[in-house]
Design a protein around this motif. Structure first.
Motif: not given
Length: 499
Positions: A162-167, A188-202, A206-212
């Motif tokens: 599941e994917y979402d953005f937050g400020e 299923a495992s409640d495992y979390r992954f997150a990345l910090l970015y300067e903007n929320q553009g296209k 895409l980059d956040s999912q590829v790295r995930f």
């Protein structure tokens, strides 16, 4: 029944104990005689119960004493609004009908709906005398929806992310900045992954999912998203959605289904909705001041390690579909010209490339967090993203020019961008810049800290190697060092070609 305060109740009891009549008490307190009689009867009944308690009935005596001192209670649940009139009801219903029409025309996510306070002001402007609280209560009654039941969900490992953005607002280098958290969760495992970015553009999306996917080492069967602009290009009717082509392409490459939640239905991806808040608080509730974005990202990594401790990530990874090579998410800019300063310009920021490329054209790959320059199939430069109007320089790109023009070294932008090298230059090399450049070339391939230590040993041959280990890995410095090692042969080849 008259409204009586706790003070009035206590006064009634005190005057009764002084021997006053009910009429005298009523006149002095300002209530009717029936009210006085009610509280006198209550007090006498409680006193009889208290006097009947034995020495061991401590708890019962305490409860009775608390009842004697308790404030009067009133049941207002069945009380109607005394000033609410049919004309007000009709006016309110008309306003709410207009709001529904506005919602239908502007879309469910519009930000122009009236607040309850504004609805109250409209009613007052129409001549109605009514409190805001009464209006709020009536609006809630008219718009209340039946309580919903939720069905507990179970997922298999490797099935869904599941994917979402937050400020998140942070102070970076003394300036308040708004950054964005891209959060992915495996329910299923409640495992979390997150990345910090300067903007929320296209590119970030895409980059956040590829790295995930790279981080997890495989591919999920389904991805769940809300109706953000990087997911839904436009709505067709009330329920049909046209997906963003970039997401469709990404999903086709990795082979997962796209599941988009209904509008305003965050519970359909409740794991990640909750994870945004959990990750944000764990990482930045206590620490929110950092010298740089790199430090903030390091803090985020540490918080994720703590949150994921004990989670069954191994079972999640074992159930994933086999991995695929990383999807290319860079914004490709072929034919980018290298200027006389040996730089290419990307989004208003200048990035250095090897000096032998001045006047040539390179392929620039602009990622959300870095810029990579290619000549043919060879990577010739890689830099972290800089700010618009700034410069990101690597001194290794200029060593041949600096060897020929050593006087330019002291005030060069490339030296200024490496505080450790600048400090070492000022300490022992400012009067022999040519030797400093030669030492840089001789130690090409080292990380920044190791390079500084080598320069210190070169300036003082009697200096023993440092006994302490370097203070942590510096991935950017290591990447730059590897880049230098690749570039040095290019210098030699270009010089031989020139001869």
């Amino acid at each position: 029944m008259e409204m009586v305060s706790l003070v009035d109740k206590a006064k009634i009891v005190r005057l009764h104990l002084e021997g006053r009549t009910s009429r005298q008490i009523a006149d002095e307190v300002g209530v009717c005689r029936n009210t006085v009689d009610k509280y006198v009867r209550e007090y006498e009944a409680l006193r009889e119960r208290l006097e009947a308690c034995g020495p061991d009935d401590v708890e019962a005596a305490r409860e009775i004493a608390s009842a004697m001192a308790a404030a009067p209670e009133y049941d207002s649940s069945s009380r109607g609004d005394r000033k609410w009139a049919p004309e007000m009801e009709a006016a309110l219903r008309e306003i709410l009908a207009d709001e529904e029409e506005k919602r239908a025309r502007l879309g469910p996510s519009n930000k122009q709906m009236l607040t309850k306070a504004q609805v109250h002001q409209l009613l007052v402007s129409q001549g109605f005398e009514i409190s805001e609280g009464t209006v709020r209560k009536r609006i809630n009654e008219l718009t209340r929806r039946p309580a919903e039941a939720f069905v507990a969900q179970q997922y298999e490992f490797g099935e869904r992310f599941e994917y979402d953005f937050g400020e998140v607002r942070l102070e970076l280098g003394g300036r308040m900045r708004k950054l964005y958290l891209a959060v992915m969760c495996c329910p299923a495992s409640d495992y979390r992954f997150a990345l910090l970015y300067e903007n929320q553009g296209k590119g970030v999306f895409l980059d956040s999912q590829v790295r995930f996917f790279e981080h997890m080492g495989g591919r999920f069967r389904e991805g769940v998203y809300d109706n953000m602009r990087n997911v839904v290009s436009k709505f067709v009717g009330r329920s049909e959605k046209e997906l963003n082509p970039d997401l469709v392409t990404l999903a086709a490459y990795y082979g997962f289904r796209v599941n988009v939640t209904n509008c305003f239905s965050g519970w359909e991806k409740g794991a990640v909705e909750r994870s945004v808040d959990i990750v944000r608080r764990a990482a930045f509730a206590v620490e929110w001041r950092f010298a740089s974005a790199a430090q903030a990202r390091a803090r985020l990594e540490a918080a994720l390690a703590e949150l994921n401790a004990g989670k069954d990530a191994a079972s999640e990874r074992a159930a994933l579909m086999p991995p695929r090579p990383p999807y290319e998410v860079a914004d490709l800019r072929p034919g980018s010209a290298v200027d006389k300063w040996s730089c290419v310009t990307v989004d208003g920021c200048r990035y250095s490339v090897p000096e032998v490329l001045v006047g040539k054209k390179v392929l620039v790959k602009a990622y959300p967090d870095r810029v990579v320059c290619m000549l043919g199939q060879a990577e010739v430069a890689s830099h972290p993203r800089g700010q618009k109007g700034g410069m990101v320089m690597d001194i290794a790109h200029f060593t041949e020019t600096l060897r020929r023009k050593p006087g330019a070294l002291a005030r060069s932008a490339c030296l200024a961008q490496s505080p450790l090298l600048r400090e070492e230059f000022g300490r022992a090399w400012s009067d022999r810049p040519r030797e400093f450049v030669e030492a840089l070339r001789a130690n090409a391939g080292l990380g920044e800290r190791e390079l500084v230590e080598a320069l210190r040993r070169a300036s003082d041959p009697s200096r023993a190697p440092a006994s302490a280990a370097p203070a942590g890995r510096d991935p950017i410095a290591e990447a730059a060092a590897a880049q230098v090692a690749r570039i040095i042969p290019m210098f030699e080849e270009a010089r031989r070609a020139a001869v």
